[in-house]
Design a protein around this motif. Structure first.
Motif, PDB file in Angstrom:
ATOM      1  N   LEU A  37       2.011   9.962   3.198  1.00 33.98           N
ATOM      2  CA  LEU A  37       2.289   8.533   3.156  1.00 33.98           C
ATOM      3  C   LEU A  37       3.737   8.317   3.558  1.00 33.98           C
ATOM      4  CD1 LEU A  37       0.756   7.566  -0.313  1.00 33.98           C
ATOM      5  CD2 LEU A  37      -0.222   7.092   1.934  1.00 33.98           C
ATOM      6  N   VAL A  86       1.760  -1.124  13.816  1.00 34.59           N
ATOM      7  CA  VAL A  86       1.125  -0.331  12.753  1.00 34.59           C
ATOM      8  C   VAL A  86      -0.369  -0.626  12.689  1.00 34.59           C
ATOM      9  CG1 VAL A  86       1.015   0.051  10.264  1.00 34.59           C
ATOM     10  CG2 VAL A  86       3.243  -0.132  11.395  1.00 34.59           C
ATOM     11  N   ARG A  87      -0.723  -1.888  12.651  1.00 38.30           N
ATOM     12  CA  ARG A  87      -2.142  -2.252  12.540  1.00 38.30           C
ATOM     13  C   ARG A  87      -2.941  -1.824  13.765  1.00 38.30           C
ATOM     14  NH1 ARG A  87      -1.715  -8.030   9.284  1.00 38.30           N
ATOM     15  NH2 ARG A  87      -0.839  -7.069   7.397  1.00 38.30           N
ATOM     16  N   ASN A 100      -3.102   1.458   6.363  1.00 38.02           N
ATOM     17  CA  ASN A 100      -1.778   0.889   6.106  1.00 38.02           C
ATOM     18  C   ASN A 100      -1.871  -0.287   5.164  1.00 38.02           C
ATOM     19  OD1 ASN A 100      -1.626  -1.803   7.811  1.00 38.02           O
ATOM     20  ND2 ASN A 100      -2.752  -0.298   9.025  1.00 38.02           N
ATOM     21  N   GLN A 101      -0.739  -0.594   4.552  1.00 38.34           N
ATOM     22  CA  GLN A 101      -0.580  -1.773   3.708  1.00 38.34           C
ATOM     23  C   GLN A 101       0.823  -2.313   3.936  1.00 38.34           C
ATOM     24  OE1 GLN A 101      -1.258  -0.302  -0.288  1.00 38.34           O
ATOM     25  NE2 GLN A 101      -3.382  -0.949  -0.240  1.00 38.34           N
ATOM     26  N   THR A 102       0.934  -3.624   3.936  1.00 40.13           N
ATOM     27  CA  THR A 102       2.242  -4.255   4.055  1.00 40.13           C
ATOM     28  C   THR A 102       2.454  -5.157   2.854  1.00 40.13           C
ATOM     29  OG1 THR A 102       2.164  -4.194   6.467  1.00 40.13           O
ATOM     30  CG2 THR A 102       3.681  -5.779   5.473  1.00 40.13           C
ATOM     31  N   THR A 147       6.141  -1.459   4.701  1.00 38.86           N
ATOM     32  CA  THR A 147       4.815  -1.149   5.211  1.00 38.86           C
ATOM     33  C   THR A 147       4.589   0.329   4.938  1.00 38.86           C
ATOM     34  OG1 THR A 147       4.835  -2.865   6.903  1.00 38.86           O
ATOM     35  CG2 THR A 147       3.387  -0.979   7.291  1.00 38.86           C
ATOM     36  N   THR A 148       3.437   0.650   4.363  1.00 31.90           N
ATOM     37  CA  THR A 148       3.085   2.034   4.082  1.00 31.90           C
ATOM     38  C   THR A 148       1.945   2.420   5.009  1.00 31.90           C
ATOM     39  OG1 THR A 148       3.720   1.745   1.775  1.00 31.90           O
ATOM     40  CG2 THR A 148       2.389   3.677   2.296  1.00 31.90           C
ATOM     41  N   ILE A 149       2.061   3.595   5.582  1.00 27.47           N
ATOM     42  CA  ILE A 149       1.085   4.090   6.548  1.00 27.47           C
ATOM     43  C   ILE A 149       0.698   5.506   6.150  1.00 27.47           C
ATOM     44  CG2 ILE A 149       2.937   4.795   8.109  1.00 27.47           C
ATOM     45  CD1 ILE A 149       1.127   4.034  10.440  1.00 27.47           C
ATOM     46  N   GLU A 150      -0.570   5.855   6.372  1.00 31.08           N
ATOM     47  CA  GLU A 150      -1.069   7.178   5.989  1.00 31.08           C
ATOM     48  C   GLU A 150      -1.630   7.906   7.212  1.00 31.08           C
ATOM     49  OE1 GLU A 150      -3.763   9.337   2.568  1.00 31.08           O
ATOM     50  OE2 GLU A 150      -4.064   7.199   2.920  1.00 31.08           O
ATOM     51  N   VAL A 169       1.962   9.568  12.146  1.00 31.92           N
ATOM     52  CA  VAL A 169       2.710   8.573  11.373  1.00 31.92           C
ATOM     53  C   VAL A 169       4.077   8.314  12.002  1.00 31.92           C
ATOM     54  CG1 VAL A 169       3.864   8.163   9.167  1.00 31.92           C
ATOM     55  CG2 VAL A 169       1.495   8.954   9.195  1.00 31.92           C
ATOM     56  N   LEU A 178      -3.357   6.313  -0.055  1.00 31.80           N
ATOM     57  CA  LEU A 178      -2.842   4.946   0.042  1.00 31.80           C
ATOM     58  C   LEU A 178      -3.437   4.080  -1.069  1.00 31.80           C
ATOM     59  CD1 LEU A 178      -1.057   3.129   1.901  1.00 31.80           C
ATOM     60  CD2 LEU A 178      -3.155   2.496   3.065  1.00 31.80           C
TER      61      LEU A 178
END
Length: 103
Positions: free
Chosen positions: A2, A30-31, A37-39, A44-47, A53, A87
């Motif tokens: 992550l 990112v999307r 991912n989450q923002t 923003t977190t990406i896995e 990554v 995530l």
């Protein structure tokens, strides 16, 4: 792994100092990557794996660079080989632990 990151330009020219247009460009990268991912309001977190990554982080940073004369990038990584789905799984474990504390 992550990676939580925040990327923003400086010298944008907006009177209110807002960087939402630049952040939107980064989040779109990112999307569009297809990685989980989450923002939220700060990061923003990406896995994914290391190479994919960091390639996304690089492209997001490049997208932000178009909005100012310099770019600030903050990263935090959770490197845990052999695990995926963290995530959401990390949050689920936290919520379960909180439920156990609630009388």
């Amino acid at each position: 792994m992550l990676v939580a990151f925040s990327v923003a330009p400086s010298g944008t020219g907006h009177d209110d100092g807002s960087v939402h247009d630049a952040v939107a460009a980064a989040v779109k990268v990112v999307r569009d990557s297809g990685l989980p991912n989450q923002t939220d309001s700060m990061f923003t977190t990406i896995e994914g794996d290391w190479d994919e990554v960091f390639a996304v982080v690089k492209h997001a940073t490049e997208a932000v660079a178009a909005f100012g004369s310099r770019v600030s990038l903050v990263l935090k990584a959770d490197i845990r080989p052999g695990y995926s789905g963290e995530l959401t799984a990390k949050v689920e474990r936290l919520e379960a632990a909180l439920d156990e504390l609630t009388p």
